[in-house]
Scaffold this motif. Structure first.
Motif, PDB file in Angstrom:
ATOM      1  N   UNK A  59       0.818  -1.215   0.000  1.00 25.62           N
ATOM      2  CA  UNK A  59       0.000   0.000   0.000  1.00 25.62           C
ATOM      3  C   UNK A  59       0.856   1.271   0.000  1.00 25.62           C
ATOM      4  N   UNK A  60       2.046   1.201   0.574  1.00 23.73           N
ATOM      5  CA  UNK A  60       2.928   2.375   0.536  1.00 23.73           C
ATOM      6  C   UNK A  60       3.600   2.523  -0.824  1.00 23.73           C
ATOM      7  N   UNK A  61       3.994   1.407  -1.414  1.00 25.07           N
ATOM      8  CA  UNK A  61       4.697   1.461  -2.692  1.00 25.07           C
ATOM      9  C   UNK A  61       3.769   1.831  -3.843  1.00 25.07           C
ATOM     10  N   UNK A  62       2.510   1.340  -3.780  1.00 22.86           N
ATOM     11  CA  UNK A  62       1.553   1.582  -4.866  1.00 22.86           C
ATOM     12  C   UNK A  62       0.195   1.936  -4.274  1.00 22.86           C
ATOM     13  N   UNK A  63       0.080   3.108  -3.661  1.00 24.01           N
ATOM     14  CA  UNK A  63      -1.133   3.440  -2.905  1.00 24.01           C
ATOM     15  C   UNK A  63      -2.413   3.545  -3.718  1.00 24.01           C
ATOM     16  N   UNK A  64      -2.327   3.828  -4.999  1.00 25.83           N
ATOM     17  CA  UNK A  64      -3.531   4.006  -5.815  1.00 25.83           C
ATOM     18  C   UNK A  64      -3.678   2.958  -6.907  1.00 25.83           C
ATOM     19  N   UNK A  65      -2.895   1.912  -6.846  1.00 23.33           N
ATOM     20  CA  UNK A  65      -2.889   0.883  -7.880  1.00 23.33           C
ATOM     21  C   UNK A  65      -3.932  -0.192  -7.565  1.00 23.33           C
ATOM     22  N   UNK A  66      -4.875  -0.408  -8.477  1.00 25.02           N
ATOM     23  CA  UNK A  66      -5.955  -1.359  -8.205  1.00 25.02           C
ATOM     24  C   UNK A  66      -5.457  -2.801  -8.145  1.00 25.02           C
ATOM     25  N   UNK A  67      -4.456  -3.155  -8.942  1.00 32.44           N
ATOM     26  CA  UNK A  67      -3.920  -4.519  -8.866  1.00 32.44           C
ATOM     27  C   UNK A  67      -3.252  -4.763  -7.511  1.00 32.44           C
ATOM     28  N   UNK A  68      -2.518  -3.783  -7.040  1.00 31.39           N
ATOM     29  CA  UNK A  68      -1.892  -3.895  -5.721  1.00 31.39           C
ATOM     30  C   UNK A  68      -2.972  -3.989  -4.640  1.00 31.39           C
ATOM     31  N   UNK A  69      -4.013  -3.186  -4.764  1.00 30.37           N
ATOM     32  CA  UNK A  69      -5.101  -3.218  -3.789  1.00 30.37           C
ATOM     33  C   UNK A  69      -5.777  -4.586  -3.766  1.00 30.37           C
ATOM     34  N   UNK A  70      -5.957  -5.189  -4.931  1.00 37.00           N
ATOM     35  CA  UNK A  70      -6.551  -6.532  -4.992  1.00 37.00           C
ATOM     36  C   UNK A  70      -5.674  -7.554  -4.275  1.00 37.00           C
ATOM     37  N   UNK A  71      -4.355  -7.420  -4.438  1.00 35.49           N
ATOM     38  CA  UNK A  71      -3.435  -8.333  -3.734  1.00 35.49           C
ATOM     39  C   UNK A  71      -3.583  -8.181  -2.225  1.00 35.49           C
ATOM     40  N   UNK A  72      -3.695  -6.947  -1.764  1.00 31.93           N
ATOM     41  CA  UNK A  72      -3.850  -6.707  -0.325  1.00 31.93           C
ATOM     42  C   UNK A  72      -5.148  -7.327   0.187  1.00 31.93           C
ATOM     43  N   UNK A  73      -6.236  -7.124  -0.529  1.00 24.35           N
ATOM     44  CA  UNK A  73      -7.518  -7.707  -0.118  1.00 24.35           C
ATOM     45  C   UNK A  73      -7.413  -9.231  -0.072  1.00 24.35           C
ATOM     46  N   UNK A  74      -6.780  -9.820  -1.068  1.00 26.17           N
ATOM     47  CA  UNK A  74      -6.606 -11.279  -1.084  1.00 26.17           C
ATOM     48  C   UNK A  74      -5.741 -11.764   0.073  1.00 26.17           C
ATOM     49  N   UNK A  75      -4.674 -11.037   0.383  1.00 23.92           N
ATOM     50  CA  UNK A  75      -3.794 -11.442   1.477  1.00 23.92           C
ATOM     51  C   UNK A  75      -4.476 -11.320   2.836  1.00 23.92           C
ATOM     52  N   UNK A  76      -5.445 -10.436   2.935  1.00 26.23           N
ATOM     53  CA  UNK A  76      -6.147 -10.241   4.210  1.00 26.23           C
ATOM     54  C   UNK A  76      -7.372 -11.135   4.337  1.00 26.23           C
ATOM     55  N   UNK A  77      -7.642 -11.914   3.323  1.00 26.16           N
ATOM     56  CA  UNK A  77      -8.808 -12.815   3.345  1.00 26.16           C
ATOM     57  C   UNK A  77      -8.696 -13.769   4.529  1.00 26.16           C
ATOM     58  N   UNK A  78      -9.764 -13.865   5.267  1.00 23.81           N
ATOM     59  CA  UNK A  78      -9.816 -14.790   6.398  1.00 23.81           C
ATOM     60  C   UNK A  78      -9.193 -14.272   7.682  1.00 23.81           C
ATOM     61  N   UNK A  79      -8.624 -13.085   7.663  1.00 24.24           N
ATOM     62  CA  UNK A  79      -8.024 -12.522   8.876  1.00 24.24           C
ATOM     63  C   UNK A  79      -9.134 -12.131   9.846  1.00 24.24           C
ATOM     64  N   UNK A  80      -8.976 -12.532  11.087  1.00 20.97           N
ATOM     65  CA  UNK A  80      -9.913 -12.194  12.158  1.00 20.97           C
ATOM     66  C   UNK A  80      -9.183 -11.305  13.149  1.00 20.97           C
ATOM     67  N   UNK A  81      -9.864 -10.321  13.664  1.00 20.70           N
ATOM     68  CA  UNK A  81      -9.270  -9.349  14.574  1.00 20.70           C
ATOM     69  C   UNK A  81      -9.001  -9.977  15.946  1.00 20.70           C
ATOM     70  N   UNK A  82      -7.874 -10.691  16.043  1.00 20.33           N
ATOM     71  CA  UNK A  82      -7.485 -11.338  17.293  1.00 20.33           C
ATOM     72  C   UNK A  82      -6.389 -10.604  18.038  1.00 20.33           C
TER      73      UNK A  82
END
Length: 175
Positions: A59-82
């Protein structure tokens, strides 16, 4: 690990490499940082500290890039606030959702994340609240946007650009 969160690590080769990533980030040497993190993530895909470091760097390297944003959303899939680390990953997921023009999903995710906050660092909670204000703005809910900024300004007037943003928009008649 991220602007919103400090993590103490035991001195290990992995910790040293994570520290090197932080040095490279501060120097804006994105490729070197990404190369280290790719290797660390391949070795430890379930490690939340490494995952947080990856999504923060993307997100810092490519803050407005939609492909980068999709990668972030995918990497956060299933994360629970523990833990605060998980909450920080969810913060970056919601920033990515805003990049992808999904502000309602970002608002929902941030609201869910803010439900658990006992013993979380104040700076992380402020970042979550500020991001939610921005998501409300993106969703066109100027009333909630303004209310969130006013609450943030009342609770922490020195936080980022909250005071300047809130009052410049009120003066300009934007909200």
């Amino acid at each position: 690990i991220a602007d919103e969160l400090m993590v103490y690590l035991t001195a290990t080769p992995t910790a040293a490499r994570i520290a090197m990533v932080e040095v490279y980030q501060r120097q804006r040497r994105w490729n070197e940082a990404i190369n280290i993190l790719k290797e660390l993530y391949q070795q430890h895909p379930e490690d939340p500290v490494i995952r947080l470091s990856v999504v923060e760097l993307i997100m810092h390297a490519k803050p407005d890039d939609s492909d980068a944003a999709k990668r972030v959303v995918n990497m956060a899939e299933g994360i629970i606030n523990n833990s605060p680390i998980h909450a920080a990953i969810l913060l970056y997921k919601c920033r990515a959702l805003r990049v992808l023009k999904m502000p309602a999903a970002a608002v929902e995710g941030l609201t869910d994340t803010l439900r658990k906050k006992k013993d979380y660092p104040e700076h992380l909670l402020l970042a979550l609240r500020y991001e939610r204000a921005l998501a409300y703005q993106d969703a066109g809910n100027t009333g909630r946007y303004r209310a969130e900024l006013e609450k943030l300004n009342a609770d922490s007037p020195e936080y980022e650009d909250v005071a300047a943003t809130a009052w410049s928009e009120v003066r300009a008649g934007c909200v």
